[in-house]
Design a protein around this motif. Structure first.
Motif, short mmCIF file in Angstrom:
data_model
loop_
_atom_site.label_atom_id
_atom_site.label_comp_id
_atom_site.label_asym_id
_atom_site.label_seq_id
_atom_site.Cartn_x
_atom_site.Cartn_y
_atom_site.Cartn_z
N GLY A 54 0.74 -1.22 0.02
CA GLY A 54 0.03 -0.04 0.06
C GLY A 54 1.05 1.06 0.02
O GLY A 54 1.95 1.16 -0.01
N GLN A 71 -11.57 5.01 11.74
CA GLN A 71 -12.59 3.96 11.62
C GLN A 71 -11.87 2.59 11.41
O GLN A 71 -10.60 2.65 10.99
N LYS A 72 -12.24 1.62 11.81
CA LYS A 72 -11.40 0.34 11.78
C LYS A 72 -11.46 0.00 10.06
O LYS A 72 -12.20 0.21 9.22
N LEU A 73 -10.22 -0.43 9.91
CA LEU A 73 -9.92 -1.02 8.73
C LEU A 73 -10.56 -2.26 8.21
O LEU A 73 -10.66 -3.15 9.03
N PRO A 74 -11.22 -2.44 6.87
CA PRO A 74 -11.72 -3.67 6.48
C PRO A 74 -10.86 -4.70 6.73
O PRO A 74 -9.55 -4.71 6.79
N PHE A 116 -6.61 -8.64 -1.37
CA PHE A 116 -7.43 -7.32 -1.46
C PHE A 116 -6.97 -6.61 -2.74
O PHE A 116 -7.63 -6.26 -3.38
N PRO A 163 -4.06 9.55 2.81
CA PRO A 163 -3.97 8.51 3.22
C PRO A 163 -5.35 7.91 3.87
O PRO A 163 -5.63 7.70 5.00
N SER A 194 -0.94 4.23 -4.73
CA SER A 194 0.56 3.83 -5.17
C SER A 194 0.57 4.14 -6.79
O SER A 194 1.73 4.68 -7.07
N THR A 229 -6.24 8.71 10.67
CA THR A 229 -6.59 9.74 9.59
C THR A 229 -8.10 9.42 9.49
O THR A 229 -8.86 10.46 9.57
N VAL A 230 -8.70 8.54 9.13
CA VAL A 230 -10.06 8.40 8.86
C VAL A 230 -10.97 7.95 10.14
O VAL A 230 -12.04 7.90 10.20
N PHE A 269 -7.47 -5.73 4.46
CA PHE A 269 -7.20 -4.27 3.88
C PHE A 269 -5.74 -4.21 3.49
O PHE A 269 -4.83 -4.65 4.24
N GLN A 270 -5.15 -3.97 2.49
CA GLN A 270 -3.92 -3.94 1.94
C GLN A 270 -3.27 -4.89 1.75
O GLN A 270 -2.03 -5.09 1.62
N ILE A 313 -3.56 5.30 8.25
CA ILE A 313 -4.79 5.42 7.75
C ILE A 313 -5.81 5.46 8.82
O ILE A 313 -6.88 6.18 8.84
N LYS A 353 -9.32 -5.82 -5.81
CA LYS A 353 -9.53 -4.36 -6.34
C LYS A 353 -8.99 -4.17 -7.81
O LYS A 353 -8.89 -3.07 -8.46
N ILE A 365 -8.80 4.86 3.04
CA ILE A 365 -9.22 3.38 2.60
C ILE A 365 -9.71 3.65 1.30
O ILE A 365 -8.96 2.84 0.26
N GLU A 418 -6.63 4.01 -1.18
CA GLU A 418 -5.65 2.69 -1.14
C GLU A 418 -6.49 1.74 -2.19
O GLU A 418 -5.85 1.12 -3.10
#
Lengths: 290, 326
Positions: free
Chosen positions: A230, A243-246, A254, B169, B179, A240-241, A249-250, A237, A258, B171, B174
């Motif tokens: 990532g 909230q819990k990352l899914p 994943f 940065p 990147s 910053t956001v 994630f990364q 992250i 994507k 969700i 990303e």
């Protein structure tokens, strides 16, 4: 070395350099994923992939090159390029101290090892990050060795393969480390113009300045199972956001979902798959030997 | 920014702020007073200027970072009308969205058609949110790339303006390949067959800045910063405390002067006393002059020559020694 270790079968042949270990000292290792207790030598022979659950532990740069390249006819590129402390950078410790410590720990002079060689007789230049050297961070030496590798590929009309394992740019070199992103990528633009293949292999972890420069630009981008890939780190992250990352994630899986990478390849099959892909990209006949 | 807006003073400018406050009060008094205090006002104004000069003569890198992030610092859209005419903004990456944290479009510079691309922060809360605090997502970088390719197709020089805390940065960023978007721009800019003139006007925040900052000439405003990581980020990683940001700012070498000495940027454009926000028009004038100079140097180069020289320049980035043995 204990008398018992001396009795163990010799490790995989090394191309050069001091013997070093990727597995913690001792005869037995516990898999961090499934908790299976493994015979260290077995794990090493299995390229640090747990034979029980398939978990991919990190693999050192030279072990990786040993696993990927044919034993014959390889030589190192850019070994002579070595780090300096251009900013006189000092945090809690001085940058030269950190370099010296990393050099002593890994037996490497910096975080990238580049070799010309062959993968199942297909000529190639291969660059591999050493994560244990300051988190595989990219500074001037990594950038310059990378570029020299690409230049050799261009001169010899060979494909270029890079296996990444890096936390990103090396802060201790300030803006100079950021500019390595532009430098490495520009070299690839030259390779691209000559229609020579670039395959990027992302191992755990490929983050920040390495992922946001050349790593995602492969003609083919391959990731190892479960590798963290990532731009920003998960912690940044999350802060910053708020909230819990899914779940997942990364992770490589994943990214595949994507559409960010071409495929996920088990490390134990990487050499064969790379050979097959490189052959097709260069329109070479199917290999006869196996 | 409107010129009549009251200047906001930073922590280290408090002595100046106090003087200015006093001057303001006297002016108010003068209006309905028979006593002539204009001499006193003049004296204090002079004092304020010399104090500002004194403070700005020895700004620490951390203080420079504060000026670069000053809430009244002119942004791209403030400079744009001073530098260009006929601006036609072009929107969207044609894949996902229009990212307002990067502004771009066709314009004329001294009559000549060109492409303008740059980060844009917001001034008030609503605009800050709209512009995502100047932190682009992949669609922003892909819009920039689309515009660069457009410029190349029609042989137009590209002016980019850098002012971002960094790439976003988040969700979603990303998920859509932050990147890859940044890397792709670096790759494309390395071989774009038209001149690229880069100016760092505020914060040059890491990869998020670099993604529109690979060019033939890199200019920097005097109190702009350009860094691989924010001082706070660096401090929290290496010193394990954000309070060490001033030390990190010092160590990282983020100021225009230092980067010029290191040979990593080409030219520093001086700002008015007290920073660009004290006189945006004057800053715009200096900027315009510098850009005209640079464009003149690059204008007659053939695309091939331009790209070769750019590549050579990029390959020259790096400080290392060459030794033997392991």
């Amino acid at each position: 070395m204990s008398w018992l270790q001396k009795l163990l079968p010799p490790k995989i042949q090394r191309s050069s350099g001091a013997a070093r270990k990727t597995v913690p000292e001792g005869l037995w290792t516990k898999c961090p994923s499934c908790d299976a207790v493994l015979y260290s030598t077995d794990l090493e022979r299995n390229l640090n992939v747990c034979p029980k659950c398939g978990y991919h532990e990190r693999l050192g740069a030279r072990e990786r090159l040993d696993a990927l390249l044919d034993a014959e006819g390889r030589f190192e590129i850019g070994e002579e390029v070595q780090p300096v402390d251009s900013l006189k950078f000092k945090d809690s410790r001085r940058y030269p101290e950190r370099i010296a410590e990393a050099q002593a720990e890994t037996g490497e002079r910096d975080a990238l090892v580049v070799m010309q060689g062959a993968i199942r007789s297909i000529g190639v230049v291969c660059a591999v990050f050493e994560f244990d050297f300051m988190g595989g961070s990219m500074g001037s030496v990594v950038g310059e060795r990378f570029v020299r590798g690409v230049r050799t590929a261009i001169e010899e009309k060979l494909p270029f393969v890079c296996v990444s394992a890096s936390g990103g740019a090396r802060m201790q070199e300030g803006l100079l480390s950021l500019l390595q992103m532009a430098k490495t990528t520009a070299a690839l633009a030259d390779l691209d113009a000559r229609r020579l293949p670039f395959i990027s292999v992302l191992s755990d972890p490929t983050m920040g300045g390495v992922s946001a420069s050349f790593a995602m630009l492969g003609d083919i981008v391959i990731a190892e199972p479960q590798a963290l890939i990532g731009f920003a780190g998960p912690r940044v992250i999350e802060q910053t956001v708020r909230q819990k990352l899914p779940e997942g994630f990364q992770r490589a899986e994943f990214l595949l979902e994507k559409g960010a990478i071409d495929m996920i390849v088990d490390r134990r099959q990487l050499r064969e798959r790379l050979a097959a892909l490189l052959a097709m990209l260069q329109d070479l006949p199917v290999e006869q030997s196996s | 920014m409107t010129p009549q807006m009251k200047t906001t003073f930073l922590d280290f400018e408090q002595p100046i702020a106090e003087l200015e406050q006093r001057i303001e009060e006297l002016r108010y008094v003068q209006e309905d007073s028979a006593v002539d205090i204009s001499q006193e006002i003049q004296r204090l104004t002079k004092k304020s200027q010399s104090l500002t000069k004194e403070i700005y003569a020895k700004l620490s890198p951390w203080q420079v970072a504060q000026v670069a992030r000053h809430p009244q610092r002119p942004y791209l859209l403030d400079y744009l009308p001073m530098l260009f005419t006929h601006f036609e903004e072009l929107h969207g990456d044609r894949h996902f969205a229009d990212d307002a944290s990067i502004v771009g479009g066709l314009a004329r510079f001294n009559g000549q058609a060109c492409m303008v691309i740059g980060h844009q922060k917001g001034r008030d809360t609503k605009e800050k949110i709209l512009r995502n605090f100047g932190m682009p997502k992949p669609e922003g970088y892909r819009k920039a790339l689309r515009l660069m390719n457009l410029a190349e197709k029609f042989g137009l020089p590209v002016f980019t303006f850098v002012d971002t805390p960094g790439a976003y940065p988040g969700i979603d960023a990303e998920e859509r390949g932050q990147s890859e978007a940044i890397g792709r721009n670096l790759f494309a800019m390395a071989r774009l067959r038209v001149p690229i003139i880069v100016t760092v006007i505020g914060e040059g925040g890491s990869g998020g800045a670099l993604a529109i900052a690979v060019g033939d000439v890199v200019l920097m405003l005097q109190y702009a910063t350009y860094s691989v990581i924010s001082p706070e980020g660096c401090a929290s990683i290496l010193w394990r405390s954000q309070d060490k940001a001033p030390a990190a700012a010092e160590a990282l070498g983020i100021t225009a002067g230092r980067l010029k000495t290191l040979g990593l940027i080409d030219r520093v454009i001086n700002e008015p006393l007290g920073g660009a926000h004290r006189d945006a028009q004057a800053t715009g004038q200096s900027l315009r002059k510098a850009l005209a100079d640079v464009l003149r140097q690059l204008q007659d180069k053939k695309p091939k020559e331009l790209v070769e020289e750019r590549l050579e320049r990029l390959m020259g980035y790096g400080k290392f020694k060459e030794g033997t043995g392991r």
